[in-house]
Write an enzyme that holds these catalytic residues in place. Structure first.
Site, mmCIF file in Angstrom:
data_model
loop_
_atom_site.group_PDB
_atom_site.id
_atom_site.type_symbol
_atom_site.label_atom_id
_atom_site.label_comp_id
_atom_site.label_asym_id
_atom_site.label_seq_id
_atom_site.Cartn_x
_atom_site.Cartn_y
_atom_site.Cartn_z
ATOM 1 N N GLU A 176 37.310 -54.358 -1.789
ATOM 2 C CA GLU A 176 38.778 -54.432 -1.835
ATOM 3 C C GLU A 176 39.331 -55.222 -0.642
ATOM 4 O O GLU A 176 39.804 -54.638 0.336
ATOM 5 C CB GLU A 176 39.406 -53.031 -1.859
ATOM 6 C CG GLU A 176 40.925 -53.087 -2.048
ATOM 7 C CD GLU A 176 41.596 -51.727 -1.952
ATOM 8 O OE1 GLU A 176 42.822 -51.664 -2.178
ATOM 9 O OE2 GLU A 176 40.918 -50.732 -1.643
ATOM 10 N N LYS A 213 38.421 -55.018 -6.289
ATOM 11 C CA LYS A 213 39.772 -54.467 -6.360
ATOM 12 C C LYS A 213 40.675 -55.400 -5.572
ATOM 13 O O LYS A 213 40.550 -55.515 -4.346
ATOM 14 C CB LYS A 213 39.829 -53.041 -5.801
ATOM 15 C CG LYS A 213 41.220 -52.420 -5.915
ATOM 16 C CD LYS A 213 41.213 -50.932 -5.615
ATOM 17 C CE LYS A 213 42.627 -50.347 -5.739
ATOM 18 N NZ LYS A 213 42.655 -48.885 -5.559
#
Length: 296
Positions: A176, A213
């Site tokens: 992420e 993500k």
């Protein structure tokens, strides 16, 4: 669900991943949003007990196991707790929901336009415990605030380096590198980010996959090549401060990208709601987020 079944559900499931991983620094804000004031708890144990109560209420809501939520990201203390008398990961899997664990330990101060992850000195022990508890994957967040090529390259390299360590422990890493949606140069920076992620993917060992993500991109469809990459199991989107409606509107412009929202999922839930009111508010958010995630 075994690992093969969980992998298939994440790869092909028509739903989204709920982010229930608020940790120490973000927990008081999450509790206030839920209607629990700071005066209602004292110390970390009481704080985490209150947030666990909220998460348990979410997980046990009938709409949460409707098939529209295919995964959930947990904080370590939530993983260590129980829901309905079962370890949280088991309670999720019994509802057809794949469990992930947040593994980062917070952010460094900004340098070169990014905030790298702090050293993950607790990672080996956390990975060992997560495997033992039946978790499927992990999630770790760092933040990009400017289109600085050196900073973005460093942040992506760190994500992939730790991701390889996680994969070698037997878990699916969700990388992420969040891009601040308020950054003025986000479109330019997302070009750099895309190129660096592609380099990282190409360098992965044969047969290894990761998840990504990412912030919903400034330009719709910007991450299509990542969505289609054979070394990417799934690309999920963070809400990044958008309201539920705005996040869903933006996500719907990016086919193949599914949601992994926290604020967008929980923003209308309150402690003092009746079960019917709570379930109705949660169901409305789930329906809206799932619809935006599966549009093609």
């Amino acid at each position: 669900m075994n690992t093969q079944e969980m992998t298939a559900k994440i790869a092909k499931g028509d739903g989204f991943i709920a982010a229930l991983d608020q940790s120490g620094g973000s927990t008081p804000k999450a509790l206030r949003g839920y209607g629990v004031e700071d005066s209602e708890w004292s110390g970390d144990e009481e704080m985490f007990s209150r947030i666990h109560d909220m998460r348990s209420r979410v997980i046990t809501s009938p709409c949460f196991s409707s098939g529209k939520v295919i995964g959930a990201i947990l904080f370590e203390k939530t993983m260590d707790g129980e829901v309905d008398g079962k370890p949280t990961a088991d309670a999720l899997k019994a509802r057809g929901i794949v469990p992930f664990i947040k593994v980062d330990q917070g952010l460094m101060d900004e340098a070169n336009g990014v905030q790298m992850m702090k050293p993950l000195d607790k990672l080996p022990a956390l990975l060992e415990k997560s495997v033992a508890k039946g978790m499927f994957g992990t999630k770790m967040r760092s933040v990009i605030k400017a289109a600085d090529a050196e900073g973005i390259a460093a942040i992506v390299a760190q994500q992939f380096s730790v991701g390889n360590q996680i994969a070698e422990a037997g878990l699916m890493p969700m990388l992420e590198p969040e891009y601040d949606i308020n950054a003025d140069d986000r479109a330019e920076g997302e070009d750099i980010l895309l190129a660096e992620i592609q380099k990282g993917l190409d360098a992965l060992p044969e047969g290894r996959q990761v998840m990504l993500k990412l912030s919903i991109p400034k330009r719709p469809g910007h991450y299509t090549t990542l969505i289609e990459h054979p070394k990417v199991l799934r690309v999920v989107a963070l809400s990044g401060g958008y309201s539920t409606d705005d996040a869903c509107d933006q996500l719907a412009k990016n086919p193949g990208m599914i949601a992994s929202f926290s604020r967008g999922l929980l923003q209308d839930l309150r402690k003092d709601q009746s079960d019917d009111e709570f379930n109705s508010a949660l169901s409305g958010a789930i329906d809206k987020i799932q619809k935006a995630s599966v549009l093609v």
